[in-house]
Scaffold this motif. Sequence first.
Motif, PDB file in Angstrom:
ATOM      1  N   MET A  95      -5.665   5.607  -2.951  1.00 35.16           N
ATOM      2  CA  MET A  95      -6.667   4.775  -2.481  1.00 35.16           C
ATOM      3  C   MET A  95      -7.375   5.321  -1.469  1.00 35.16           C
ATOM      4  SD  MET A  95      -5.141   0.731  -2.975  1.00 35.16           S
ATOM      5  CE  MET A  95      -4.107   0.935  -1.528  1.00 35.16           C
ATOM      6  N   LEU A  96      -6.980   6.249  -0.694  1.00 38.07           N
ATOM      7  CA  LEU A  96      -7.710   6.637   0.525  1.00 38.07           C
ATOM      8  C   LEU A  96      -9.253   7.264   0.135  1.00 38.07           C
ATOM      9  CD1 LEU A  96      -4.993   8.251   2.613  1.00 38.07           C
ATOM     10  CD2 LEU A  96      -6.484   6.471   3.549  1.00 38.07           C
ATOM     11  N   ASP A  97      -8.992   8.100  -0.906  1.00 38.39           N
ATOM     12  CA  ASP A  97     -10.146   9.119  -1.191  1.00 38.39           C
ATOM     13  C   ASP A  97     -11.158   8.375  -2.534  1.00 38.39           C
ATOM     14  OD1 ASP A  97      -9.957  10.587   0.864  1.00 38.39           O
ATOM     15  OD2 ASP A  97      -8.424  11.767  -0.320  1.00 38.39           O
ATOM     16  N   MET A  98     -10.561   7.338  -2.950  1.00 35.26           N
ATOM     17  CA  MET A  98     -11.106   6.779  -4.159  1.00 35.26           C
ATOM     18  C   MET A  98     -12.686   6.174  -4.057  1.00 35.26           C
ATOM     19  SD  MET A  98      -9.636   2.714  -4.426  1.00 35.26           S
ATOM     20  CE  MET A  98     -10.831   2.430  -5.579  1.00 35.26           C
ATOM     21  N   GLN A  99     -13.533   6.356  -4.895  1.00 35.15           N
ATOM     22  CA  GLN A  99     -14.871   5.890  -5.126  1.00 35.15           C
ATOM     23  C   GLN A  99     -15.136   4.832  -6.098  1.00 35.15           C
ATOM     24  OE1 GLN A  99     -17.162   6.645  -2.694  1.00 35.15           O
ATOM     25  NE2 GLN A  99     -15.680   8.204  -1.591  1.00 35.15           N
ATOM     26  N   ASP A 100     -14.630   5.239  -7.310  1.00 36.70           N
ATOM     27  CA  ASP A 100     -14.741   4.382  -8.306  1.00 36.70           C
ATOM     28  C   ASP A 100     -13.490   3.500  -8.775  1.00 36.70           C
ATOM     29  OD1 ASP A 100     -17.304   5.317  -8.979  1.00 36.70           O
ATOM     30  OD2 ASP A 100     -16.486   6.864  -9.882  1.00 36.70           O
ATOM     31  N   PRO A 101     -13.600   2.323  -9.143  1.00 35.97           N
ATOM     32  CA  PRO A 101     -12.243   1.495  -9.378  1.00 35.97           C
ATOM     33  C   PRO A 101     -11.312   2.233 -10.012  1.00 35.97           C
ATOM     34  CG  PRO A 101     -14.332   0.252 -10.066  1.00 35.97           C
ATOM     35  CD  PRO A 101     -14.545   1.785  -9.661  1.00 35.97           C
ATOM     36  N   LEU A 102      -9.975   1.981  -9.740  1.00 39.06           N
ATOM     37  CA  LEU A 102      -8.966   2.854 -10.185  1.00 39.06           C
ATOM     38  C   LEU A 102      -8.056   1.821 -11.072  1.00 39.06           C
ATOM     39  CD1 LEU A 102      -7.771   4.836  -6.981  1.00 39.06           C
ATOM     40  CD2 LEU A 102      -9.054   5.702  -8.919  1.00 39.06           C
ATOM     41  N   LEU A 103      -7.055   2.346 -11.934  1.00 34.72           N
ATOM     42  CA  LEU A 103      -6.023   1.935 -12.345  1.00 34.72           C
ATOM     43  C   LEU A 103      -4.848   2.652 -12.145  1.00 34.72           C
ATOM     44  CD1 LEU A 103      -5.257   0.230 -15.796  1.00 34.72           C
ATOM     45  CD2 LEU A 103      -3.791   2.131 -15.047  1.00 34.72           C
ATOM     46  N   ILE A 104      -3.911   2.218 -11.610  1.00 34.28           N
ATOM     47  CA  ILE A 104      -2.614   3.086 -10.919  1.00 34.28           C
ATOM     48  C   ILE A 104      -1.425   2.397 -11.554  1.00 34.28           C
ATOM     49  CG2 ILE A 104      -1.301   4.097  -8.957  1.00 34.28           C
ATOM     50  CD1 ILE A 104      -4.071   3.505  -7.544  1.00 34.28           C
ATOM     51  N   GLN A 105      -0.556   3.591 -12.206  1.00 33.92           N
ATOM     52  CA  GLN A 105       0.693   2.929 -12.826  1.00 33.92           C
ATOM     53  C   GLN A 105       1.760   3.427 -11.943  1.00 33.92           C
ATOM     54  OE1 GLN A 105       3.268   2.767 -17.098  1.00 33.92           O
ATOM     55  NE2 GLN A 105       1.581   4.073 -16.735  1.00 33.92           N
ATOM     56  N   ILE A 106       2.729   2.637 -11.676  1.00 28.55           N
ATOM     57  CA  ILE A 106       4.028   3.070 -11.046  1.00 28.55           C
ATOM     58  C   ILE A 106       5.160   2.844 -11.894  1.00 28.55           C
ATOM     59  CG2 ILE A 106       5.505   2.822  -9.072  1.00 28.55           C
ATOM     60  CD1 ILE A 106       2.924   2.156  -7.237  1.00 28.55           C
ATOM     61  N   ARG A 107       5.928   3.687 -12.384  1.00 23.53           N
ATOM     62  CA  ARG A 107       7.135   3.366 -13.489  1.00 23.53           C
ATOM     63  C   ARG A 107       8.239   2.937 -12.435  1.00 23.53           C
ATOM     64  NH1 ARG A 107       5.761   4.951 -18.355  1.00 23.53           N
ATOM     65  NH2 ARG A 107       4.173   6.303 -18.870  1.00 23.53           N
ATOM     66  N   ALA A 108       9.127   2.229 -13.339  1.00 21.21           N
ATOM     67  CA  ALA A 108      10.026   1.624 -12.859  1.00 21.21           C
ATOM     68  C   ALA A 108      11.314   2.694 -12.142  1.00 21.21           C
ATOM     69  CB  ALA A 108      10.866   0.618 -13.745  1.00 21.21           C
ATOM     70  N   ARG A 109      11.784   2.324 -10.855  1.00 23.14           N
ATOM     71  CA  ARG A 109      13.030   3.085 -10.595  1.00 23.14           C
ATOM     72  C   ARG A 109      14.093   1.740 -10.600  1.00 23.14           C
ATOM     73  NH1 ARG A 109      10.072   5.503  -5.818  1.00 23.14           N
ATOM     74  NH2 ARG A 109      11.322   4.439  -4.727  1.00 23.14           N
ATOM     75  N   ALA A 110      15.170   2.215  -9.777  1.00 25.35           N
ATOM     76  CA  ALA A 110      16.237   1.443  -9.742  1.00 25.35           C
ATOM     77  C   ALA A 110      15.863   0.229  -8.730  1.00 25.35           C
ATOM     78  CB  ALA A 110      17.528   1.928  -9.098  1.00 25.35           C
ATOM     79  N   ASP A 111      15.031   0.477  -7.715  1.00 23.17           N
ATOM     80  CA  ASP A 111      14.767  -0.640  -6.951  1.00 23.17           C
ATOM     81  C   ASP A 111      13.100  -1.238  -7.103  1.00 23.17           C
ATOM     82  OD1 ASP A 111      13.757   1.991  -6.221  1.00 23.17           O
ATOM     83  OD2 ASP A 111      14.061   1.647  -4.072  1.00 23.17           O
ATOM     84  N   ARG A 112      12.566  -0.747  -8.156  1.00 26.09           N
ATOM     85  CA  ARG A 112      11.250  -1.135  -8.349  1.00 26.09           C
ATOM     86  C   ARG A 112      10.705  -1.508  -9.698  1.00 26.09           C
ATOM     87  NH1 ARG A 112       8.301   3.246  -5.849  1.00 26.09           N
ATOM     88  NH2 ARG A 112       8.617   2.277  -4.071  1.00 26.09           N
ATOM     89  N   SER A 113      10.078  -2.442 -10.008  1.00 27.73           N
ATOM     90  CA  SER A 113       9.516  -2.958 -11.261  1.00 27.73           C
ATOM     91  C   SER A 113       8.528  -1.890 -11.721  1.00 27.73           C
ATOM     92  CB  SER A 113       8.967  -4.193 -11.163  1.00 27.73           C
ATOM     93  OG  SER A 113      10.056  -5.145 -10.834  1.00 27.73           O
ATOM     94  N   HIS A 114       8.217  -2.019 -13.015  1.00 24.32           N
ATOM     95  CA  HIS A 114       7.005  -1.502 -13.555  1.00 24.32           C
ATOM     96  C   HIS A 114       5.846  -2.024 -12.815  1.00 24.32           C
ATOM     97  CE1 HIS A 114       9.141   0.595 -16.675  1.00 24.32           C
ATOM     98  NE2 HIS A 114      10.025  -0.252 -16.962  1.00 24.32           N
ATOM     99  N   GLN A 115       4.962  -1.249 -12.500  1.00 17.93           N
ATOM    100  CA  GLN A 115       3.815  -1.873 -11.850  1.00 17.93           C
ATOM    101  C   GLN A 115       2.534  -1.012 -12.170  1.00 17.93           C
ATOM    102  OE1 GLN A 115       3.913  -1.677  -7.352  1.00 17.93           O
ATOM    103  NE2 GLN A 115       1.712  -1.713  -7.187  1.00 17.93           N
ATOM    104  N   CYS A 116       1.608  -2.041 -12.724  1.00 17.50           N
ATOM    105  CA  CYS A 116       0.329  -1.518 -12.957  1.00 17.50           C
ATOM    106  C   CYS A 116      -0.838  -2.049 -12.010  1.00 17.50           C
ATOM    107  CB  CYS A 116      -0.281  -1.901 -14.329  1.00 17.50           C
ATOM    108  SG  CYS A 116      -1.866  -1.488 -14.817  1.00 17.50           S
TER     109      CYS A 116
END
Length: 258
Positions: A95-116
Amino acid sequence: MSLPRSINTMENPVFYAELGELIATSGHAAFAAHLWQLVDQWVPIHGAELNEWTLDEQHGRVLNIQRLGRAGQRNELSPAHTLPPLNEHPLLRDMLDMQDPLLIQIRARADRSHQCSLVSRQGDRRYVISLYRPPAQRGFSLAELSFLKCLSDTLLPLMERHAQLLRQAAPPEREPAHTLLEHSQLQREFDKRLSLSDITLSAREQQVCLGLLTGGTVPQMAEQLSVKNSSVETYLKRAAAKLGVSGRHGLAKWMIGA
């Protein structure tokens, strides 16, 4: 999950009925719930969070994260979206250097849900719509990510408007509005957009535009107005020409100022 008709989904009357409700609740506590319900119809999710980030771009750090809404089946989510230390957050680098809209996916780990997360930028602020699935479920498919990226063109400007209204009015939280109240609010928002655009529509042209925004079909509007289908189509063509839009999607984007 396959979404072969993802583009056509945005011409579905159900989609626009839900989008109309979302527009009507901008700036209110019900907004997050309506956004979750709209997305969940087409891409199953268990929760949604809306946040406004304020960044110190020069030093690459987070100054503040303001929650603007949360909705969903929270009990089925892991503590995944308990925020880590702000400056170690996995979204920050992108997010620091973004200019245009982003879609960022974070895949699940033991302590984290799937996130988009869908992200837009306004100056040093980032507007973030985060969608979640529990770790035990599959992640977002390529078809779902493609659909969400397309949907972000509508959702992100509306999210920015929601944040602006919250800053201006700072209303107390309330229970979700009833349908009639939402329709009245949508009428007021529509009138406001017409005034800002210095556009004049006839009463019939306004009625058919609002009908489209709330998921109505041409036959349904013809029956409600006691006119022929061809008359409704004529009203729609005249309104579209004055507004400079085409179809439901174009009308919705005009409505939210996108």
